[in-house]
Design an enzyme around this catalytic site. Sequence first.
Site, short mmCIF file in Angstrom:
data_model
loop_
_atom_site.label_atom_id
_atom_site.label_comp_id
_atom_site.label_asym_id
_atom_site.label_seq_id
_atom_site.Cartn_x
_atom_site.Cartn_y
_atom_site.Cartn_z
N THR A 205 0.76 -1.15 -0.19
CA THR A 205 0.09 0.03 0.15
C THR A 205 0.66 1.18 0.03
O THR A 205 2.16 1.19 0.61
CB THR A 205 -1.27 -0.07 1.20
N ASP A 239 -4.75 -0.80 8.14
CA ASP A 239 -5.64 -1.92 8.90
C ASP A 239 -6.95 -2.35 8.07
O ASP A 239 -7.31 -3.31 7.93
CB ASP A 239 -5.96 -1.69 10.27
#
Length: 300
Positions: A205, A239
Amino acid sequence: MAIWNLGSINIDHVYRVRHLPQPGETLTADSHSMGQGGKGANQAVAAARAGANVTHLGAVGRDGLWTLERLAAAGVETGRVAVLDLPTGHANIYVDDAAENVIVILRGANWGFAIDAVAAALAEAGPGDTLLLQNETAHQVAAARLARARGMRVVYSAAPFELAAVEAILPFVTTLALNAGEAAELTRALGCPLETVPVPELLITRGAEGAELIDTATGARLAQPAFRVVPVDTTGAGDCFAGSFAATRDLGAAPAEALRFAAAAAAIQVTRPGAGDAMPARDEVLAFLAEQAGSGATDR
Ligand code: RIB
């Protein structure tokens, strides 16, 4: 299929500040709030809200029983979480006007539980189920080893990043999730390019630069641009991405679809304050994606 989430549960104390504290500086916060956090619990909530069947494994102290109520309200099965005579893990989080953060955690109960309850839970898991992990609890390697022996997927989010922890668990991981900084640190330490990190799949990411999924066996790369939003708090965005991605894959989506869903979920999550409490529901993500398509807007 199901997700077994061995993860930290923290009580987050969030302080809004104009800028992040510098060494030696005393800052006055504009506000304080308390919420459910912990990278593990955040991933569990993201995965459950994305529609997966999620069982959380880990521990809290008696001061953190309310966090279990929050998890249960989000659809996470909490019956196997140990309640210990230790303080619940907690985090002090400073969030600045640019939505960036600095986090300090105290492990508390997240490191105080025995492997037995985890082993008993995983004995009920089967091939095709997913063990979802991050680096904020005890027994990560033992759990990953047990999961692989049962033919499960093992999705490990290497946060907070510790090289020794990644190296120890890597032989048992099927998807390694890293942010761009962690990926750079890992490749520097291993002395190899990303494509040859010894793990079947890498999920990278890159915040506003999007995300990438690399199949190390074939070298195939899938890129997912980030959606344009105005963030108010980026705490827990990683998350959210990892939990949403694991859930969507667990529900049978193709990798590209899972990447797109996770990017949309994280885009929504950063527009809200908080970590676990800010995770979007599946319908919200689908509506957001439909809106993006309908408006002719492109991902970035
Ligand atoms: O990733 C964000 C999380 O990191 C917070 O919720 C905090 O509890 C820490 O674990």
